[in-house]
Design an enzyme around this catalytic site. Structure first.
Site, mmCIF file in Angstrom:
data_model
loop_
_atom_site.group_PDB
_atom_site.id
_atom_site.type_symbol
_atom_site.label_atom_id
_atom_site.label_comp_id
_atom_site.label_asym_id
_atom_site.label_seq_id
_atom_site.Cartn_x
_atom_site.Cartn_y
_atom_site.Cartn_z
ATOM 1 N N ARG A 1 0.882 -1.163 0.000
ATOM 2 C CA ARG A 1 0.000 0.000 0.000
ATOM 3 C C ARG A 1 0.916 1.207 0.000
ATOM 4 O O ARG A 1 1.956 1.197 0.661
ATOM 5 C CB ARG A 1 -0.951 -0.065 1.176
ATOM 6 C CG ARG A 1 -1.897 -1.236 0.903
ATOM 7 C CD ARG A 1 -3.021 -1.422 1.814
ATOM 8 N NE ARG A 1 -4.085 -2.153 1.129
ATOM 9 C CZ ARG A 1 -4.356 -3.451 1.307
ATOM 10 N NH1 ARG A 1 -3.656 -4.175 2.132
ATOM 11 N NH2 ARG A 1 -5.357 -4.007 0.660
ATOM 12 N N ASP B 1 -10.196 -2.255 -5.976
ATOM 13 C CA ASP B 1 -10.774 -0.938 -6.266
ATOM 14 C C ASP B 1 -9.863 0.220 -5.882
ATOM 15 O O ASP B 1 -9.799 1.219 -6.587
ATOM 16 C CB ASP B 1 -12.199 -0.794 -5.737
ATOM 17 C CG ASP B 1 -12.300 -0.842 -4.234
ATOM 18 O OD1 ASP B 1 -11.309 -1.214 -3.577
ATOM 19 O OD2 ASP B 1 -13.377 -0.501 -3.721
#
Ligand code: ADP
Length: 325
Positions: A74, A105
């Site tokens: 991330r 997403d």
């Protein structure tokens, strides 16, 4: 500008089949005369410039492996304009003209923004076990996760029926009940509690009121991990207070659902989608995700894939009830 070099990255939560997709993108690109670069650790590798030359043998012997050889991460910096500018500069310095982004997403939201801001040709692949992207019937990793859950529930069933208990099995799915519902059908569970119908009915009270004990001495309930369902722990707490005559137990499957060798379905999907991503770039497509609808590959504008328009088939919930009488 003609594309010469394609960069690939995997981002966000890993999913089984990502490697099969990396392999398909790499080899289809090389087959068609492109050069390939593997970008490590998702957007972080773009921001830090961790970019590797990829040859056909870079992706040898990975189709059967879960996880992602490109690693994933991330990356907070990429959510800022400065971070994305850095990413763009590194991409250009590495001579990369186009990107294939494999992720969920969040990753595709980042791709959509980046493609618009810097006019970069980007094609997305739906890589998430959650199956929560629009415009596609399935995502890479979803089938493998369903199988993993089904096998776990089969094992729990043995102990649930021996002890005459109510088992809540928590599965992933953020705000989507696809995993919970379809693994409930596949494992013959008594119910699925999913976020999509949270506001409509008290799913727990309904389950208890149907008196599953009348005909059965144990029950397995698949619960999507979500604040909207209360999660398996929340439901078990409620049972303790509101229905103390039941002995409720909780199993949280957690990251086991993300691992494992991909199923044939996921390997085929990832291989077809990976090849289609390169073909899409060759056709001049940009800012689209490859989806699958009724067995056919389709181009879905990334914006549409992110619109959360995909709805759960309510008939599936009825089916769980009918088949568990
Ligand atoms: P997933 O792709 O599995 O949904 P995340 O939601 O964690 O995973 O997103 C993965 C990465 O995508 C983030 O760490 C970040 O780098 C990038 N990303 C997510 N949302 C955005 C956004 N709104 N703008 C730019 N980048 C984003």
């Amino acid at each position: 500008m003609a594309i010469k070099r394609i960069g690939i990255l995997t981002s966000g939560g890993d999913a089984p089949g990502m490697n099969a997709a990396i392999r398909a993108v790499t080899r289809t690109a090389i087959y068609n005369g492109f050069e390939v670069r593997g970008i490590m650790r998702g957007y972080r590798g773009l921001v830090t410039g961790e970019i590797k030359e990829f040859t056909s043998s870079s992706v040898s012997n990975i189709i059967q492996q879960g996880g992602t050889i490109l690693k994933t991460a991330r990356c907070q910096e990429f959510t800022t304009p400065e971070g994305r500018k850095q990413a763009y500069e590194n991409m250009k310095a590495a001579g990369i003209d186009a990107l294939v982004v494999i992720g969920g997403d969040g990753s595709l939201t980042g791709a959509e923004t980046f493609a618009r801001e810097f006019d970069v040709p980007i094609v997305g692949l739906p890589g998430t076990i959650d199956n929560d992207l629009g415009g596609t019937d399935s995502t890479i990793g979803y089938d493998t996760a369903l199988n993993t859950i089904m096998e776990a529930v089969d094992k729990l069933r043995d102990t649930a029926s021996s002890h005459e208990r109510l088992f809540f099995v928590e599965v992933m799915g953020r705000n989507a009940g696809f995993l919970a519902l379809n693994s409930a059908i596949a494992s013959g569970a008594e119910a699925a509690i999913i976020p999509e119908i949270e506001t409509e009915v008290d799913q727990l009270a309904e389950l208890i009121s149907t008196g599953f004990r009348k005909s059965k001495n144990s029950a397995i309930v698949l619960v999507a991990e979500s604040p909207k369902t209360g999660g398996a722990m929340g439901l078990a707490e409620r049972v303790k207070k509101e229905f103390p005559e039941y002995d409720a137990r909780v199993t949280i499957l957690g990251h086991i659902q993300r691992g494992g060798s991909p199923t044939a379905v996921d390997r085929n999907l990832a291989s077809r989608m990976g090849a289609a991503a390169v073909e899409a770039l060759m056709e001049g497509q940009r800012n689209v995700m490859i989806g699958i609808k009724n067995g056919e590959l389709v181009y879905v504008p990334i914006r549409k894939a992110l619109s959360h328009e995909k709805t759960i088939n309510r008939k599936g919930l009825d089916l769980v009830k009918i088949l568990s009488i």
